[in-house]
Design a protein around this motif. Structure first.
Motif, mmCIF file in Angstrom:
data_model
loop_
_atom_site.group_PDB
_atom_site.id
_atom_site.type_symbol
_atom_site.label_atom_id
_atom_site.label_comp_id
_atom_site.label_asym_id
_atom_site.label_seq_id
_atom_site.Cartn_x
_atom_site.Cartn_y
_atom_site.Cartn_z
ATOM 1 N N ALA A 51 0.836 -1.194 0.000
ATOM 2 C CA ALA A 51 0.000 0.000 0.000
ATOM 3 C C ALA A 51 0.870 1.242 0.000
ATOM 4 C CB ALA A 51 -0.930 0.018 1.208
ATOM 5 N N LYS A 52 0.447 2.219 -0.773
ATOM 6 C CA LYS A 52 1.124 3.508 -0.797
ATOM 7 C C LYS A 52 0.131 4.561 -1.257
ATOM 8 C CE LYS A 52 5.341 5.777 -2.425
ATOM 9 N NZ LYS A 52 6.557 5.640 -3.262
ATOM 10 N N GLY A 53 0.133 5.705 -0.583
ATOM 11 C CA GLY A 53 -0.788 6.775 -0.954
ATOM 12 C C GLY A 53 -2.238 6.372 -0.840
ATOM 13 N N ASN A 54 -2.556 5.521 0.152
ATOM 14 C CA ASN A 54 -3.914 4.982 0.319
ATOM 15 C C ASN A 54 -4.404 4.278 -0.942
ATOM 16 O OD1 ASN A 54 -4.477 5.655 3.070
ATOM 17 N ND2 ASN A 54 -4.643 7.805 2.433
ATOM 18 N N CYS A 55 -3.506 3.515 -1.549
ATOM 19 C CA CYS A 55 -3.818 2.675 -2.699
ATOM 20 C C CYS A 55 -3.324 1.255 -2.407
ATOM 21 C CB CYS A 55 -3.124 3.169 -3.968
ATOM 22 S SG CYS A 55 -3.521 4.857 -4.451
ATOM 23 N N LYS A 109 1.853 -6.378 -6.578
ATOM 24 C CA LYS A 109 3.286 -6.241 -6.850
ATOM 25 C C LYS A 109 3.699 -6.745 -8.226
ATOM 26 C CE LYS A 109 4.800 -6.541 -2.010
ATOM 27 N NZ LYS A 109 5.613 -7.311 -1.032
ATOM 28 N N TRP A 110 3.190 -7.902 -8.620
ATOM 29 C CA TRP A 110 3.754 -8.561 -9.799
ATOM 30 C C TRP A 110 3.475 -7.827 -11.102
ATOM 31 C CZ3 TRP A 110 0.866 -10.486 -13.880
ATOM 32 C CH2 TRP A 110 -0.491 -10.685 -13.670
ATOM 33 N N ASP A 111 2.377 -7.038 -11.179
ATOM 34 C CA ASP A 111 2.095 -6.302 -12.413
ATOM 35 C C ASP A 111 1.849 -4.809 -12.189
ATOM 36 O OD1 ASP A 111 -0.345 -6.486 -11.160
ATOM 37 O OD2 ASP A 111 -1.436 -7.248 -12.901
ATOM 38 N N ASN A 112 2.154 -4.320 -10.972
ATOM 39 C CA ASN A 112 2.004 -2.893 -10.659
ATOM 40 C C ASN A 112 0.607 -2.370 -10.965
ATOM 41 O OD1 ASN A 112 4.701 -2.450 -9.730
ATOM 42 N ND2 ASN A 112 5.393 -2.482 -11.865
ATOM 43 N N THR A 113 -0.408 -3.185 -10.586
ATOM 44 C CA THR A 113 -1.805 -2.795 -10.781
ATOM 45 C C THR A 113 -2.400 -2.259 -9.489
ATOM 46 O OG1 THR A 113 -2.218 -4.368 -12.565
ATOM 47 C CG2 THR A 113 -4.126 -3.645 -11.332
ATOM 48 N N LEU A 114 -3.020 -1.083 -9.572
ATOM 49 C CA LEU A 114 -3.740 -0.520 -8.438
ATOM 50 C C LEU A 114 -5.114 -1.186 -8.401
ATOM 51 C CD1 LEU A 114 -3.974 3.288 -7.584
ATOM 52 C CD2 LEU A 114 -5.863 1.709 -7.204
ATOM 53 N N VAL A 115 -5.379 -1.980 -7.390
ATOM 54 C CA VAL A 115 -6.616 -2.749 -7.352
ATOM 55 C C VAL A 115 -7.694 -2.128 -6.467
ATOM 56 C CG1 VAL A 115 -5.459 -4.906 -7.914
ATOM 57 C CG2 VAL A 115 -5.757 -4.280 -5.523
ATOM 58 N N GLY A 169 5.026 4.553 -10.809
ATOM 59 C CA GLY A 169 5.329 3.140 -10.968
ATOM 60 C C GLY A 169 4.103 2.295 -11.212
ATOM 61 N N VAL A 170 2.928 2.796 -10.825
ATOM 62 C CA VAL A 170 1.682 2.086 -11.120
ATOM 63 C C VAL A 170 1.470 2.100 -12.631
ATOM 64 C CG1 VAL A 170 -0.836 2.188 -10.946
ATOM 65 C CG2 VAL A 170 0.566 2.482 -8.907
ATOM 66 N N GLU A 171 1.235 0.922 -13.214
ATOM 67 C CA GLU A 171 1.084 0.807 -14.660
ATOM 68 C C GLU A 171 -0.360 0.633 -15.101
ATOM 69 O OE1 GLU A 171 3.678 -2.236 -16.143
ATOM 70 O OE2 GLU A 171 5.370 -1.544 -14.925
ATOM 71 N N ARG A 172 -1.167 0.114 -14.215
ATOM 72 C CA ARG A 172 -2.560 -0.165 -14.567
ATOM 73 C C ARG A 172 -3.485 0.186 -13.405
ATOM 74 N NH1 ARG A 172 -5.186 -4.107 -18.129
ATOM 75 N NH2 ARG A 172 -7.297 -4.473 -17.346
ATOM 76 N N ILE A 173 -4.610 0.842 -13.732
ATOM 77 C CA ILE A 173 -5.677 1.047 -12.747
ATOM 78 C C ILE A 173 -6.654 -0.106 -12.948
ATOM 79 C CG2 ILE A 173 -7.391 2.610 -11.797
ATOM 80 C CD1 ILE A 173 -4.545 3.752 -11.793
ATOM 81 N N ILE A 182 -8.223 13.455 -9.585
ATOM 82 C CA ILE A 182 -7.163 12.475 -9.361
ATOM 83 C C ILE A 182 -6.002 12.786 -10.303
ATOM 84 C CG2 ILE A 182 -8.031 10.777 -11.026
ATOM 85 C CD1 ILE A 182 -6.746 9.750 -7.585
ATOM 86 N N ALA A 183 -4.780 12.634 -9.815
ATOM 87 C CA ALA A 183 -3.593 12.848 -10.645
ATOM 88 C C ALA A 183 -2.981 11.497 -10.999
ATOM 89 C CB ALA A 183 -2.573 13.708 -9.902
ATOM 90 N N PHE A 184 -2.656 11.323 -12.271
ATOM 91 C CA PHE A 184 -2.062 10.074 -12.739
ATOM 92 C C PHE A 184 -0.571 10.246 -12.985
ATOM 93 C CE2 PHE A 184 -6.472 9.888 -14.103
ATOM 94 C CZ PHE A 184 -6.850 8.585 -13.806
ATOM 95 N N PRO A 185 0.241 9.303 -12.547
ATOM 96 C CA PRO A 185 1.658 9.336 -12.929
ATOM 97 C C PRO A 185 1.816 8.927 -14.396
ATOM 98 C CG PRO A 185 1.195 7.344 -11.682
ATOM 99 C CD PRO A 185 -0.062 8.165 -11.650
ATOM 100 N N LYS A 186 2.930 9.298 -15.000
ATOM 101 C CA LYS A 186 3.185 8.979 -16.400
ATOM 102 C C LYS A 186 3.271 7.479 -16.655
ATOM 103 C CE LYS A 186 5.652 13.293 -17.371
ATOM 104 N NZ LYS A 186 6.939 13.907 -17.808
ATOM 105 N N SER A 187 3.478 6.709 -15.614
ATOM 106 C CA SER A 187 3.652 5.259 -15.759
ATOM 107 C C SER A 187 2.362 4.514 -16.105
ATOM 108 C CB SER A 187 4.237 4.675 -14.470
ATOM 109 O OG SER A 187 3.445 5.032 -13.344
ATOM 110 N N VAL A 188 1.199 5.139 -15.892
ATOM 111 C CA VAL A 188 -0.080 4.459 -16.135
ATOM 112 C C VAL A 188 -0.330 4.315 -17.635
ATOM 113 C CG1 VAL A 188 -2.598 4.600 -15.888
ATOM 114 C CG2 VAL A 188 -1.119 5.197 -13.966
#
Length: 277
Positions: free
Chosen positions: A49-53, A57-63, A74-78, A92-98
């Motif tokens: 968990a980071k930033g209340n998300c 780990k294995w695919d950097n998906t925010l679930v 670093g999050v690649e998928r919502i 909501i602000a998205f990092p460039k990694s999404v």
């Protein structure tokens, strides 16, 4: 954690996932509108968990997210339904990694404004269904928008990038193509950037070049004379009051003019062969 296990628990403010937590259905915490804290045991091998998300780990998906979430770099998928029903979430602000926003990821949220990341490639079906969005900038590099992705919003204008290759992808439930912008009665301007090889715009209509199908229309549309097909849900709840159908039109898709209560008259051309249900 199973299907809707904690859905609509409106008093729930905090969720702490233990070391042995392994998986959950995407709507397990749907409509938990006051959820504000998400943590995970540091001993958990699958999630952190980071930033209340909650992030896999294995695919950097925010679930799972909440109205206080800050999506970390670093999050690649919502994930599917990650923020569904978070009515207190207004921006909501998205990092460039999404690169991917999943099915229903932000449906029924309070989103009013949205700046999508430059690296975004795909937007899943009903991703922003029934939000309060009035404007959205779709980035260059976006290639796919699934069925109903921006349905039932307050959008006034849409500009599609030249990189877009696939809209109206068949909906999983009914297996038909559905306009991703249906149910937007405030929409009056639709454009496709020059250089797009799959779609073009004319008369505030989005037209698929390969078969002259009108994929997306709005209340200000004027259908070009060469259009042969009107796609499924093309003018669904578009706020139409009048429209001229051109001679040469061969087919009208499913629910193409559904819920246009202000449309009092419509002349069907002699060339028309079929009308969907």
């Amino acid at each position: 954690i199973g299907y809707r296990a904690f859905s609509e628990c409106v008093g729930l403010e905090r969720v702490d996932f233990g070391a042995r937590f392994e998986s959950m259905d995407y709507d397990a915490f749907e409509l938990c509108v006051n959820l504000e804290s998400i943590t995970v045991s540091p001993e958990n091998e699958r999630y952190f968990a980071k930033g209340n998300c909650l992030i896999r780990k294995w695919d950097n998906t925010l679930v799972l997210g909440c109205y206080t979430s800050e999506i970390p770099s670093g999050v690649e998928r919502i994930g599917d339904g990650a923020f569904a029903g978070q009515t207190r979430l207004e921006s909501i602000a998205f990092p460039k990694s999404v690169t991917v926003i999943g099915k229903g990821a932000f449906m029924y949220t309070g989103l009013k404004e949205l700046k999508l990341p430059s690296g975004l490639k795909e937007i899943g079906e009903y991703a922003f269904l029934s939000t309060a969005l009035e404007e959205v900038e779709l980035p260059y590099g976006l290639t796919k928008i699934d069925s109903g992705a921006f349905a039932n919003t307050r959008l006034k204008s849409v500009s599609l990038p030249s990189t877009l290759e696939n809209m109206n992808a068949p909906n999983e439930a009914v297996e038909i193509e559905i306009n991703p912008f249906h149910g937007n009665p405030f929409l009056t301007s639709i454009k496709v950037d020059e250089g797009n090889k799959v779609y073009k715009s004319e008369g505030n209509c989005v037209i698929r070049i390969a078969d002259n199908m009108l994929a997306v229309g709005c209340r200000a549309s004027e259908i070009p004379s060469y259009v042969e097909r009107i796609g499924n849900y093309a003018f669904y709840e578009a706020g139409l009051t009048s429209l001229t159908l051109p001679e040469g039109l061969v087919s009208i898709g499913r629910s193409a003019f559904y819920r246009n209560g202000g449309l009092t008259e419509l002349s069907l051309p002699q060339s028309l062969e079929s009308i969907g249900y």
